[in-house]
Scaffold this motif. Structure first.
Motif, PDB file in Angstrom:
ATOM      1  N   SER A   1      -4.379   1.341   1.566  1.00 57.94           N
ATOM      2  CA  SER A   1      -4.267   2.082   2.823  1.00 57.94           C
ATOM      3  C   SER A   1      -5.213   3.275   2.841  1.00 57.94           C
TER       4      SER A   1
ATOM      5  N   THR B   1      -5.760   0.011   8.497  1.00 58.68           N
ATOM      6  CA  THR B   1      -4.401  -0.057   7.957  1.00 58.68           C
ATOM      7  C   THR B   1      -3.380   0.034   9.071  1.00 58.68           C
TER       8      THR B   1
ATOM      9  N   TRP C   1      -0.345   1.407   9.654  1.00 59.45           N
ATOM     10  CA  TRP C   1       0.420   2.438   8.966  1.00 59.45           C
ATOM     11  C   TRP C   1       1.931   2.242   9.060  1.00 59.45           C
TER      12      TRP C   1
ATOM     13  N   ALA D   1       2.559  -0.455   6.474  1.00 59.29           N
ATOM     14  CA  ALA D   1       2.323   0.046   5.116  1.00 59.29           C
ATOM     15  C   ALA D   1       3.443   0.990   4.681  1.00 59.29           C
TER      16      ALA D   1
END
Length: 469
Positions: free
Chosen positions: A278, A285, A287, A290
């Motif tokens: 990330s 990415t 987020w 993640a």
């Protein structure tokens, strides 16, 4: 002070002191017994001679002083008529002996103590100032030599002294032997105890030396077991049994640490990889996704840490002050209400239990136990999980059954070890840490019960037995 001495020295001193007391008491008894025996022999001889002298006086015969004991003859007025044997010139100290009573029988005799005063010759000085046991016998007066007894007067009274010289001579003979022999014998007993204790404690020294060589990494060694079959043999066997347990515990601890490190490595590695990727490509990415993956890894780490701490600091409920009366039926129904909304639509959870099944223990720990069994069954069940509880004559029984692939008989003991996962179907453990069943078995043991895998026509059947409240 004595506590600082070695066991060998204390044993030897105790044996020597006991021998000294026993032998000293025996020597004292022997000495007194010999002295009394010699005095009794002298008294018997004095009685015999008193009768002989009395008979001689009775028939007017002359007395022969040769080889006779000392004797006294008293007249009817209580005065000394004559003294014979070694006593011829000395006098008596203290009151005169008793005269023969009136109308005494022919065999009258008495025993009195007579003290002889100082004498003039060296040969008689041995009688001076001594106390002798005197044997008295009576002799009727004879009408001869112009002597006529008056009516009501006493006849002659004869006393023969039973001298203690033979008894004292025997003591002079035996005393040096006893004074030397008793301490020497006590010393020999102490030395014998020293040697015997040294030989007896030799296996203990061997055991101590071997234990000193056994270190943290040499738990496979064992102490020698002597063939005597005595207390030291039993101690050596107990020591080896303790070393066996220590070796198994150390191996289990090493395996536990290795497994824990392996289990912790996976979520840590996943979390680190996710964060590194990330950070390396922030523009590409997702987020939220993640973050969700990182949170999942953190939750797994948290669960593993909690399980490890639970196993590490687990104590008996009574020691932790957590004893209470717990209704297992209520625990099962509470868990069922919590798990039903989150179950897969194809999975059915049934609870078969009476109104109350009471045990004594920690509600939090027992709740954790049943929850771990339910989590295990839920992960491997095909269509159904059944929980039941019942009261028996011997205690309480809780069963958690599923219709999954089951547990092979050869693995029914091994699955309660930490981080154990079985092959085939049960290897596909969705999120399990491998500690749930180990924690469940540990809680059951600490509550005085047991947890086992029982035979079932299909799936796995876990049986928890606990003592009743």
């Amino acid at each position: 002070m004595l506590s600082r001495l070695s066991t060998r020295l204390r044993t030897s001193l105790a044996a020597g002191l006991a021998a000294l007391l026993l032998l000293g008491g025996g020597a004292w008894w022997l000495r007194d017994h010999m002295y009394d025996a010699q005095l009794q022999a002298a008294e018997s001889e004095a009685k015999s001679q008193a009768r002989e002298i009395s008979n001689n006086f009775k028939y007017g015969q002359q007395l022969k002083d040769k080889a006779q004991l000392p004797y006294l003859v008293l007249g009817n007025d209580g005065q000394l008529v004559t003294m014979g044997g070694p006593l011829t010139t000395q006098h008596l100290v203290g009151p005169m002996p008793t005269l023969v009573p009136h109308l005494a029988p022919d065999d009258w005799q008495t025993v009195q103590r007579i003290t002889i005063g100082p004498v003039g010759t060296a040969a008689a000085n041995r009688y001076s100032g001594r106390t002798f046991v005197a044997m008295g016998a009576w002799s009727p007066l004879l009408e001869k030599d112009g002597y006529q007894p008056r009516a009501g007067t006493n006849p002659y009274t004869v006393y023969v002294l039973a001298t203690p010289f033979a008894a004292e001579a025997s003591l002079r003979t035996i005393d040096p032997v006893l004074r030397t022999g008793v301490p020497v014998a006590a010393l020999l007993v102490a030395l014998t105890a020293w040697v015997a204790t040294r030989r007896a404690l030799r296996p203990v020294d061997a055991i101590r030396a071997e234990l000193a060589e056994i270190g943290e990494h040499r738990l496979d060694r064992r102490v020698p077991v002597p063939p005597s079959g005595d207390e030291i043999t039993r101690m050596a066997r107990t020591t080896n049994a303790t070393l066996d347990r220590l070796e198994r515990s150390a191996a289990q601890q090493q395996r536990f640490v290795a497994d824990a490190s392996h289990e912790l490595r996976s979520p840590i590695a996943a979390l680190r990889t996710n964060l590194e990727v990330s950070l390396a490509h922030p523009e590409r990415t997702d987020w939220p996704a993640a973050t969700q993956e990182a949170l999942t890894s953190v939750e797994r780490l948290q669960q593993l840490t909690e399980d490890l701490l639970f196993l590490a600091r687990g104590t008996h409920p009574a020691a932790a002050g957590q004893l209470a009366t717990v209704d297992l039926s209520a625990v099962l129904r509470e868990l069922a209400d919590q798990y039903r909304p989150a179950l897969r639509t194809r999975l059915v959870l049934r609870v078969d239990t009476p109104e109350a099944v009471l045990v004594r223990g920690s509600r939090i720990r027992l709740h954790r136990l049943v929850r771990n069994l339910l989590d295990n069954a839920k992960r491997h069940a095909a269509t159904e999980v059944v929980m039941s509880a019942r009261q028996t004559a011997y205690g309480c029984v809780v069963e958690v059954r599923d219709d999954g692939p089951g547990v092979p008989p050869e693995d029914r003991e091994r699955i309660f070890e930490p981080f154990t996962r079985l092959d085939e179907a049960r290897s596909r453990d969705a999120g399990g840490s491998g500690l749930g069943l180990a924690i469940a078995a540990d809680v059951a043991t600490r509550h005085g019960g047991s947890l086992r895998v029982a035979h079932a026509p299909r799936g796995a059947r876990f049986v928890l037995e606990l003592p009743s409240a």
